[in-house]
Write a protein that holds these residues in place. Sequence first.
Motif, short mmCIF file in Angstrom:
data_model
loop_
_atom_site.label_atom_id
_atom_site.label_comp_id
_atom_site.label_asym_id
_atom_site.label_seq_id
_atom_site.Cartn_x
_atom_site.Cartn_y
_atom_site.Cartn_z
N ASN A 246 -11.91 7.08 5.98
CA ASN A 246 -12.76 6.31 5.06
C ASN A 246 -12.78 6.95 3.68
OD1 ASN A 246 -13.37 4.39 6.97
ND2 ASN A 246 -15.27 5.38 7.62
N ILE A 247 -12.88 8.27 3.66
CA ILE A 247 -12.87 8.99 2.37
C ILE A 247 -11.55 8.77 1.67
CG2 ILE A 247 -12.89 11.28 1.31
CD1 ILE A 247 -14.96 12.10 3.42
N ASN A 248 -10.43 8.91 2.41
CA ASN A 248 -9.11 8.69 1.82
C ASN A 248 -8.97 7.24 1.32
OD1 ASN A 248 -8.19 11.27 2.09
ND2 ASN A 248 -7.28 10.92 4.12
N LYS A 249 -9.49 6.31 2.10
CA LYS A 249 -9.43 4.90 1.72
C LYS A 249 -10.19 4.66 0.42
CE LYS A 249 -10.82 0.37 3.43
NZ LYS A 249 -11.55 -0.32 4.48
N VAL A 250 -11.39 5.19 0.33
CA VAL A 250 -12.22 5.02 -0.89
C VAL A 250 -11.54 5.70 -2.08
CG1 VAL A 250 -14.41 5.67 -1.95
CG2 VAL A 250 -14.38 4.71 0.35
N LEU A 251 -11.01 6.91 -1.85
CA LEU A 251 -10.32 7.61 -2.93
C LEU A 251 -9.09 6.84 -3.40
CD1 LEU A 251 -10.58 11.36 -1.81
CD2 LEU A 251 -11.79 10.22 -3.70
N GLU A 252 -8.34 6.28 -2.44
CA GLU A 252 -7.15 5.49 -2.80
C GLU A 252 -7.54 4.24 -3.59
OE1 GLU A 252 -3.23 4.68 -3.24
OE2 GLU A 252 -4.09 6.51 -2.40
N GLU A 253 -8.63 3.59 -3.17
CA GLU A 253 -9.10 2.40 -3.88
C GLU A 253 -9.54 2.77 -5.30
OE1 GLU A 253 -12.20 0.75 -1.49
OE2 GLU A 253 -10.80 -0.13 -0.03
N ARG B 201 -8.46 5.32 -7.03
CA ARG B 201 -7.25 5.67 -7.79
C ARG B 201 -6.55 4.40 -8.25
NH1 ARG B 201 -2.03 5.96 -7.03
NH2 ARG B 201 -2.15 5.49 -4.83
N GLU B 202 -6.40 3.43 -7.34
CA GLU B 202 -5.76 2.17 -7.70
C GLU B 202 -6.56 1.42 -8.75
OE1 GLU B 202 -5.15 0.02 -4.09
OE2 GLU B 202 -3.56 1.35 -3.38
N ALA B 203 -7.89 1.45 -8.61
CA ALA B 203 -8.74 0.77 -9.59
C ALA B 203 -8.59 1.42 -10.95
CB ALA B 203 -10.19 0.79 -9.14
N ILE B 204 -8.56 2.74 -10.96
CA ILE B 204 -8.41 3.46 -12.24
C ILE B 204 -7.05 3.18 -12.84
CG2 ILE B 204 -8.20 5.75 -13.26
CD1 ILE B 204 -10.42 6.65 -11.32
N GLU B 205 -6.00 3.26 -12.03
CA GLU B 205 -4.65 2.97 -12.54
C GLU B 205 -4.54 1.52 -12.98
OE1 GLU B 205 -1.92 4.10 -9.50
OE2 GLU B 205 -2.12 6.26 -9.92
N GLY B 206 -5.12 0.61 -12.19
CA GLY B 206 -5.12 -0.81 -12.58
C GLY B 206 -5.91 -1.03 -13.85
N GLY B 207 -7.04 -0.33 -13.96
CA GLY B 207 -7.85 -0.44 -15.18
C GLY B 207 -7.10 0.08 -16.39
N ILE B 208 -6.38 1.19 -16.18
CA ILE B 208 -5.59 1.73 -17.29
C ILE B 208 -4.49 0.76 -17.67
CG2 ILE B 208 -3.95 3.56 -17.89
CD1 ILE B 208 -5.70 5.50 -16.27
N GLU B 209 -3.82 0.19 -16.67
CA GLU B 209 -2.76 -0.79 -16.95
C GLU B 209 -3.34 -2.02 -17.65
OE1 GLU B 209 -0.89 -1.59 -13.24
OE2 GLU B 209 0.11 0.36 -13.15
N LYS B 210 -4.51 -2.48 -17.17
CA LYS B 210 -5.15 -3.63 -17.80
C LYS B 210 -5.56 -3.29 -19.23
CE LYS B 210 -7.03 -5.79 -13.63
NZ LYS B 210 -8.25 -6.08 -12.86
N ALA B 211 -6.07 -2.08 -19.42
CA ALA B 211 -6.47 -1.66 -20.77
C ALA B 211 -5.26 -1.58 -21.69
CB ALA B 211 -7.18 -0.31 -20.71
#
Length: 181
Positions: free
Chosen positions: A44-51, A53-63
Motif C-alpha cells: 500500500n505504501i509503495n502504491k501510494v508512493l508510485e501514485e 510520483r506519477e502525479a508529480i511527474e504528470g503534473g510536471i509534464e502538464k505544467a
Amino acid sequence: MSPLVQLAAEEAENPLIPPIPELVIGLIAFVIVFGFLAWKLLPNINKVLEERREAIEGGIEKAEAAQTEAQSVLEQYKAQLAEARHEAARLRQEAQEQGATLIAEMRAEGQRQREDIVAAGHAQIAADRKAASASLRQDVGKLATDLAGKLVGESLEDHARQSRVIDRFLDELDEKAEATR
C-alpha cells in the motif's frame, strides 16, 4: 543467600545484554511484525508512493505543456499586437494623407469660388457703371438741353442733334478725366 553472593551474581549479568529467552521471543515478535508490515502495509505504501510520483511527474509534464502552450499563445498575441499596431499606423498615415488631400481640394474650391465671386462682382460693377453712365448721360443731356433752352429762350427739341452734342461733350469729359489719372 547472602547479600554478597547476590551482589556477585548480579554483577555477572550485564545489563546491556538481555537474557537469551527474551532475546529469542523479541526476535520472533520482530519478524512477525516486520513480515506483517511487509506483507500488508508495504504494498500500500509503495502504491501510494508510485501514485504520488506519477502525479508529480504528470503534473510536471502538464505544467511544461501548459507553459509551452502559454508561450505559443503569448507569441501569437505579440504577433497580433504588432500587426494591429502596424495596421493602426497605416490607417493613421492614410487618414492624414486623405485629410491633406481634402484640405488641398477645399482650398482650391474656395479659391475658385472666390475668383468667381470677384469676377461676378467686377462684371456687376462694369454693368452698373455702364447703366449709370447711360442714365447719367440721358439725365445730364436733358438737363443741359433744358438749361440751354432757358438761357437761349427757345426750345432745343431736335433730339438727334441733342444726343450728338451731349455724347460729344461727355466723351470729352471722359478723355480729360483719363488723361489726368
